[in-house]
Enzyme design. Sequence first.
Site, PDB file in Angstrom:
ATOM      1  CG  HIS A 148       7.092   9.689   2.702  1.00 35.72           C
ATOM      2  ND1 HIS A 148       7.020   8.922   3.840  1.00 35.72           N
ATOM      3  CD2 HIS A 148       6.835   8.852   1.667  1.00 35.72           C
ATOM      4  CE1 HIS A 148       6.728   7.673   3.514  1.00 35.72           C
ATOM      5  NE2 HIS A 148       6.615   7.594   2.195  1.00 35.72           N
ATOM      6  CB  CYS A 164       7.300   6.364  -0.790  1.00 36.59           C
ATOM      7  SG  CYS A 164       5.772   6.931  -1.568  1.00 36.59           S
TER       8      CYS A 164
END
Length: 188
Positions: A148, A164
């Site tokens: 992301h 992440c």
Amino acid sequence: MTQTTRRTFLTAALATLSTPTLLRAQDQQVLSPLVPRNVSGFVAQDWQDHFQSLDRVSILCDTGSRSLHYWNPVGNDYRIYPTSVPQTDELTKRGYTEIVRKKVGPTWTPTANMRKRDPSLPAFMPAGEGNPLGTHAMYLSWPAYLIHGTQDTRKIGRQSSSGCIGLFNYMIEELFAITPVGAQVRVI
């Protein structure tokens, strides 16, 4: 007439030699965050070292060099992006996965473990400014693991995530546009 001493000569020589370095460092501060600071640490990768075939878009997330490598299915488009990576090895999931969903303007719900580590985290955050997932998100087949964007550009090039892989917003937007659901991903 002044006599040139060894100390004067060495001081002048040092000042002359260090000026280009000081100017480059000053330029880096002006250009940041648009110029990734860890580019010199990137190592070009060969897709054959990580995937059996290049029959679809392939992404390698290298947590060691804090970079993401992209190959198109033909192999003639290879790109490298600077990333943020998990803070610790315990938060890092490694292995093979794939992109299962994509979202422009993702919302964020911290996991129970994230809230346990930091009780000040909100239970939910809508899309928009301040959202730690940035402008675009690609969800992996592993629950709660994503590639992301980020609103906090200071995180890129650092161990700063809860698992992440984060990119500058303008870079995730580019990657998002060229990466379909089903792309194969390996995290090392």
